[in-house]
Design an enzyme around this catalytic site. Structure first.
Site, short mmCIF file in Angstrom:
data_model
loop_
_atom_site.label_atom_id
_atom_site.label_comp_id
_atom_site.label_asym_id
_atom_site.label_seq_id
_atom_site.Cartn_x
_atom_site.Cartn_y
_atom_site.Cartn_z
N GLU A 184 -10.60 6.83 4.35
CA GLU A 184 -9.66 6.17 5.26
C GLU A 184 -9.80 6.70 6.68
OE1 GLU A 184 -6.48 6.16 1.66
OE2 GLU A 184 -5.83 5.13 3.48
N ASP A 190 0.86 -1.17 0.00
CA ASP A 190 0.00 0.00 0.00
C ASP A 190 0.91 1.24 0.00
OD1 ASP A 190 -3.24 0.46 1.59
OD2 ASP A 190 -2.13 1.76 0.23
C1 GLC Z 1 -4.32 4.29 0.02
C2 GLC Z 1 -5.25 3.12 0.26
C3 GLC Z 1 -5.32 2.14 -0.89
C4 GLC Z 1 -5.08 2.88 -2.21
C5 GLC Z 1 -3.66 3.41 -2.18
C6 GLC Z 1 -3.31 4.20 -3.45
O1 GLC Z 1 -3.66 4.66 1.18
O2 GLC Z 1 -5.06 2.38 1.45
O3 GLC Z 1 -6.62 1.52 -0.85
O4 GLC Z 1 -5.26 1.99 -3.30
O5 GLC Z 1 -3.39 4.22 -1.04
O6 GLC Z 1 -4.09 5.38 -3.50
#
Ligand code: GLC
Length: 616
Positions: A501, A296
């Site tokens: 988030e 991530d």
């Molecule tokens: C974020 C998320 C993930 C996303 C990634 C790229 O923090 O946790 O779901 O795909 O970063 O944006």
């Protein structure tokens, strides 16, 4: 050039595994390490893409070539980066990735579908697949190859800010909706080995024209994070992890999902980003995953405290655990330096590097990226096209859930009378595209206001009612709204502000912004239907529930609110049923079906119909 003079990796008539091995054999350690890096578009340049070619570039939520950039501008940006990559020594194309998680939600004017919690209310796997197909076309229209979707988290505590990104609290419902993978990527080719679509024949190689690479996330157990604390700790037995959180990945694998994203969360205190057993032994070994695992965003940085303090250890622990590509996304040079040092010092084996790069190359060959690295301008008109908006409207209609209809033995309020003399539409969410889209819409966290093109609930009500019907709109009604004015009925639309988030983590789930007071004021004077716009169930005061004549959970419907009018006015009956338990009090949380103290306001699966044939 005749295929007999092309190097095997450039020869599309060669089997995928031959092309992978040939290209791998030609790569230096530096080139292999670069393929394992994913950088954000803002640091992409001829140096990073030609000099030492990264494997992938991404757009963070809202990161695009310009404010309200057109599809053409997006495609030009991606194609420009692709040309830099193809000018590198071996000419390995980049994968460009983005979060298209409810349509191509970053693009102004694109179709924005209901967030996953609303799709879960439909239980309609074919609808999910069709949404995947439409999303793939709009993503490819901008030249982008890869979406970080679907999120297959099983949300066990609605206080989590990412509840709306989950299809349900119930594993089987999430499994049903994973069909979106086949929509995004295209169905697994018939000539593939069972469970191993990557060892496929030719049919997969044309994939890149209308499909994109999907990414099942976040592996594994993110939805079980304790108390819904984002990036927290999931405390459960291995059997519970398998039974509740891991099963949807089996369905994604069976559909040939090309990539899987590791979760920020920990399992019983062990961070997933450094969990060798779950990533390598289980996902790659036992489940036989042949694509690649991506971290991530700065996910490996979180392995050290303070974050990123001992970055070299973060690289060591994550790569050795089995992560193949690191979403760095900015500190590219440091990542490369540490990774190469760790390989040259023998702390990361060359076989681990080769495994990671093989997987990345396999996905690039299988998807057809070498043959179709650039955008296809013939797709530009699909962005926000009528066909996709109608599909989104169907999804909205099927996702809204009727929780109450009728009061004091009076005739049920719904379906509403299209020819009423005068109606009131009120509330903060009645005329706000941004609020109805929620997070991951144009920007990472989303915003209120006219953020993109679409139909608000107010506009949909105006379109649905007769010309002679007077529709009065008051965002914030007051006593004056009712002085010498009478209304046949009121539609009050309130709910949550957009968030993403950790911004959405809550310990209380009251209706924000005084929405409850608006409902009370209106419902005490006029027959009222409350339409809730939210990423999850919210606390409903019993007296409030008593006052309203009807209650509709509309989740985060996206740009096509016409689907809400379709059921409010009875053009269609309600079909949606709850994908998550609706609690009476947050003190009950977490509360899921099967818990001994299961005492919901409305249980999982609850949803009323108007039974239209009887009302005609
Ligand atoms: C974020 C998320 C993930 C996303 C990634 C790229 O923090 O946790 O779901 O795909 O970063 O944006």
């Amino acid at each position: 050039m005749a295929s007999d003079r092309l190097p095997p990796y450039r020869d599309a008539t060669q089997p995928v595994e031959v092309r992978v091995r040939d290209l791998l054999s030609r790569m230096t350690l530096e080139e292999k390490a670069a393929q394992m890096a994913q950088i954000e578009r803002r640091v992409a340049s001829p140096d990073t893409l030609t000099g030492l070619p990264v494997g992938s570039v991404l757009s963070a939520g809202g990161s695009g070539p310009a404010e309200r950039a057109s599809a053409r501008q997006w495609a030009d940006m991606v194609d420009r980066m692709q040309r830099w990559a193809l000018a590198s020594r071996l000419g390995i194309p980049i994968l460009y990735g983005i979060d298209a998680v409810h349509g191509h939600n970053n693009i102004y004017g694109a179709t924005i579908f209901p967030h996953n919690v609303g799709l879960g209310a439909t239980r309609d796997s074919d609808l999910a697949r069709r949404i995947g197909e439409a999303t793939a076309l709009e993503v490819r229209a901008t030249g982008i190859h890869w979406t970080f979707a679907p999120c297959v988290a099983v949300c066990r505590d609605v206080r989590w800010g990412r509840c709306y990104e989950c299809f349900s609290e119930d594993t089987e419902i999430v499994r049903t909706m994973t069909s979106i993978v086949s929509g995004l990527q295209g169905p697994p080719p018939q000539d593939h080995f069972p469970g191993h679509p990557y060892l496929a024949g030719r049919s997969v190689l044309l994939r890149m024209r209308k499909n994109v690479i999907a990414c099942a996330k976040h592996f594994v157990g993110d939805g079980g994070t304790h108390k819904g604390i984002n990036e927290g700790n999931t405390i459960c037995t291995y059997n519970e992890l398998e039974e509740i959180h891991m099963k949807p990945y089996l369905d994604c694998l069976a559909q040939g999902v090309s990539t899987i994203m590791a979760s920020y969360t920990s399992w019983n205190g062990s961070p997933l980003h450094s969990n060798y057993h779950l990533i390598t032994d289980v996902l790659k070994g036992k489940l036989g995953f042949k694509g690649f695992v991506v971290s991530d965003w700065e996910g490996i940085d979180r392995l050290c405290h303070p974050q990123g303090s001992n970055y070299r250890y973060c690289v060591l622990a994550s790569i050795n655990a089995g992560i193949d590509m690191i979403m760095v996304p900015f500190n590219y040079q440091k990542f490369l330096e540490d990774l190469i040092f760790l390989v040259e010092s023998g702390r990361i084996s060359t076989s681990r590097i080769d495994d990671a790069v093989e997987r990345i190359l396999r996905v690039k060959f299988v998807s057809g990226l070498f043959e179709h690295p650039f955008s296809d301008s013939s797709l530009l008109d699909v962005i926000g096209c009528e066909e996709h908006r109608l599909l989104a409207r169907e999804a909205v209609r099927k996702s809204v859930v009727l929780l109450k209809n009728g009061k004091d033995k009076k005739k049920p309020l719904l379906p509403l009378d299209k020819k009423a003399r005068r109606i009131l539409v009120a509330g903060s969410h009645a005329d706000d595209i941004g609020n109805q889209c929620g997070g991951w819409s144009i920007t990472w966290h989303g915003d209120s206001g006219r953020i993109t093109i679409g139909t608000t609930i107010l506009e949909a009500i105006r379109e649905a009612t007769a010309n002679e019907t007077e529709v009065i709109y008051e965002q914030s009604p007051s006593e004056a709204t009712f002085s010498n004015q009478d209304y046949s009925y009121a539609v009050v639309v309130i709910g949550e502000e957009p968030y993403a988030e950790f911004l959405g983590d809550r310990t209380t789930l009251d209706i924000p912004f005084g929405g409850a007071d608006v409902v009370s004021l209106v419902a005490s004077r006029v027959p009222t239907v409350l339409v809730l716009i939210s990423g999850r169930p919210l606390y409903l005061e019993p007296s409030l529930l008593e006052k309203i004549d009807a209650l509709v959970a509309a989740w985060l419907p996206g740009t096509e609110a016409g689907g809400i009018a379709d059921v409010l006015f009875g053009d269609h009956d309600f079909e949606g049923v709850l994908p998550v338990t609706w609690f009476k009090s947050v003190d009950q949380l977490p509360m899921n079906v099967g818990h001994p103290a299961y005492d919901p306001l409305f249980p999982l699966g609850y949803g009323l119909k108007m039974n239209l044939e009887k009302t005609k």
